[in-house]
Design a protein around this motif. Sequence first.
Motif, PDB file in Angstrom:
ATOM      1  N   ALA A  24      25.266 -39.095 -59.840  1.00  0.00           N
ATOM      2  CA  ALA A  24      24.616 -38.827 -58.545  1.00  0.00           C
ATOM      3  C   ALA A  24      23.744 -37.586 -58.654  1.00  0.00           C
ATOM      4  O   ALA A  24      22.607 -37.565 -58.173  1.00  0.00           O
ATOM      5  N   ARG A  25      24.253 -36.572 -59.334  1.00  0.00           N
ATOM      6  CA  ARG A  25      23.473 -35.336 -59.475  1.00  0.00           C
ATOM      7  C   ARG A  25      22.231 -35.586 -60.325  1.00  0.00           C
ATOM      8  O   ARG A  25      21.146 -35.069 -60.054  1.00  0.00           O
ATOM      9  N   ARG A  26      22.401 -36.445 -61.327  1.00  0.00           N
ATOM     10  CA  ARG A  26      21.273 -36.716 -62.232  1.00  0.00           C
ATOM     11  C   ARG A  26      20.208 -37.586 -61.575  1.00  0.00           C
ATOM     12  O   ARG A  26      19.014 -37.376 -61.756  1.00  0.00           O
ATOM     13  N   PHE A  27      20.644 -38.578 -60.815  1.00  0.00           N
ATOM     14  CA  PHE A  27      19.683 -39.560 -60.287  1.00  0.00           C
ATOM     15  C   PHE A  27      19.146 -39.192 -58.898  1.00  0.00           C
ATOM     16  O   PHE A  27      18.096 -39.685 -58.507  1.00  0.00           O
ATOM     17  N   ALA A  81      17.029 -44.257 -57.303  1.00  0.00           N
ATOM     18  CA  ALA A  81      17.546 -44.591 -58.639  1.00  0.00           C
ATOM     19  C   ALA A  81      17.165 -46.026 -59.002  1.00  0.00           C
ATOM     20  O   ALA A  81      17.277 -46.926 -58.175  1.00  0.00           O
ATOM     21  N   ASP A  82      16.725 -46.211 -60.241  1.00  0.00           N
ATOM     22  CA  ASP A  82      16.458 -47.557 -60.727  1.00  0.00           C
ATOM     23  C   ASP A  82      17.802 -48.212 -61.067  1.00  0.00           C
ATOM     24  O   ASP A  82      18.575 -47.646 -61.858  1.00  0.00           O
ATOM     25  N   PRO A  83      18.092 -49.382 -60.491  1.00  0.00           N
ATOM     26  CA  PRO A  83      19.420 -49.976 -60.672  1.00  0.00           C
ATOM     27  C   PRO A  83      19.796 -50.183 -62.136  1.00  0.00           C
ATOM     28  O   PRO A  83      20.909 -49.850 -62.553  1.00  0.00           O
ATOM     29  N   ALA A  84      18.861 -50.685 -62.946  1.00  0.00           N
ATOM     30  CA  ALA A  84      19.188 -50.968 -64.350  1.00  0.00           C
ATOM     31  C   ALA A  84      19.439 -49.667 -65.112  1.00  0.00           C
ATOM     32  O   ALA A  84      20.385 -49.564 -65.903  1.00  0.00           O
ATOM     33  N   ALA A  85      18.610 -48.659 -64.856  1.00  0.00           N
ATOM     34  CA  ALA A  85      18.773 -47.374 -65.539  1.00  0.00           C
ATOM     35  C   ALA A  85      20.105 -46.740 -65.144  1.00  0.00           C
ATOM     36  O   ALA A  85      20.810 -46.145 -65.979  1.00  0.00           O
ATOM     37  N   PHE A  86      20.458 -46.879 -63.873  1.00  0.00           N
ATOM     38  CA  PHE A  86      21.728 -46.314 -63.391  1.00  0.00           C
ATOM     39  C   PHE A  86      22.915 -46.990 -64.086  1.00  0.00           C
ATOM     40  O   PHE A  86      23.818 -46.335 -64.590  1.00  0.00           O
TER      41      PHE A  86
END
Length: 379
Positions: free
Chosen positions: A375-378, A324-329
């Motif tokens: 969590a499911r998405r990333f 996961a990209d931290p900023a996108a998350f």
Amino acid sequence: MLDPIGLSDRVRGIEPSGIRRIFELMATMEDPINLSIGQPHYDPPEALVEAACRAIRAGNNRYTVTQGLPELNRLVLDDTEARFGRRPETCLLTAGVSGGLMLSFLCLLNPGDEILLPDPGFVMYRHLATLCGAEVRYYDVYPRAPRGRFGVDLEQVERLISPRTKIVFVNSPSNPTGGVLTRAEIQGLCRIADRAGAYVISDEIYDLFCYVDDYSSPVSYAERCIQLGGYSKTYGIPGWRMGYATGPASVLEAMKTLQQFSFVCAPSPFQYALLEAMPKIDLAPYREVYRHKRDLVTQQLHPAYQLGAPEGAFYAFPQLPPGADPAAFLDAALQQKLLIVPGKAFSMRNTHFRLSYAVDDAVLQQGIEVLNGLARRFA
Ligand code: PMP
């Protein structure tokens, strides 16, 4: 804004805290799910509130002596001795643990001295060290295995220590990780500091919120220990600005002198209130409330976050889902009105995030649901 001409060199390196930014963002949102808060969600015990009102009405609104009421100093020292088997030489009441941090750093750190700080760690340490011109070296407290505990690699600390190391800093239970150091880790850190002739400064502000059986403090082991404790989190009074420092008289005398010329004293009516009410208040039920919330998080958070059970404080520090990209998350969380704090606010790395479970269960459940969806998405 005007060009900041005239600012001292020492404040130029200091950026606003990453947590403040979240506070500002929150102010613009309607009904946020706010898991970013670093203070208890409960009001102070009634007996303490009553004692404070009585103290103010009784006219205890003047300065106290710089070190604080002698009876309160004694109470702190008695308590430390009862818990850790050693009586520090002396005690100073401070304006929160923040006050104790500022005074102890200013009294011990010369430009060029080194301080060992935990990574991740509470944001204030780094900036105060920089303010003193000290060099910061970090020891890593990230888990070594999936769902592992946050702990210390003593061999790494041995490698980091140098003749210039003045302070080995310890924070257990930890903000932001919720980790509690084992007795062996505390002993090891103290042994290393002693051998180097360094001080151990121990920030014990979350001492009450410990969910493992064996809580230990450097007070029991280090030759030169400054213990910083406080009432903000445990008694639900962060706005009262009450804390304490204990340790060797030589250092505490210098801190006292500096307090005389800065904070003057800890807030006087609140000293009287704590002196009167503390012996009558049992905080164990508050701890059990947070133990329950800790269990909710540990049991319900999606396994992609690789979270082991936090052992203390009221924080969890889960890992971002793999890839996961931290900023996108963080953005995706914000879009669902969930406020959490990015790991980079506390660390050289940006692989985790901090959530505070010092909220009502309903808010915590909402937050966990959003996180599990993410969590499911990333993942
Ligand atoms: N140390 C730690 C680890 C903290 O989390 C905080 C507050 N967020 C402080 C010190 C400062 O607390 P206070 O000044 O309110 O006692």
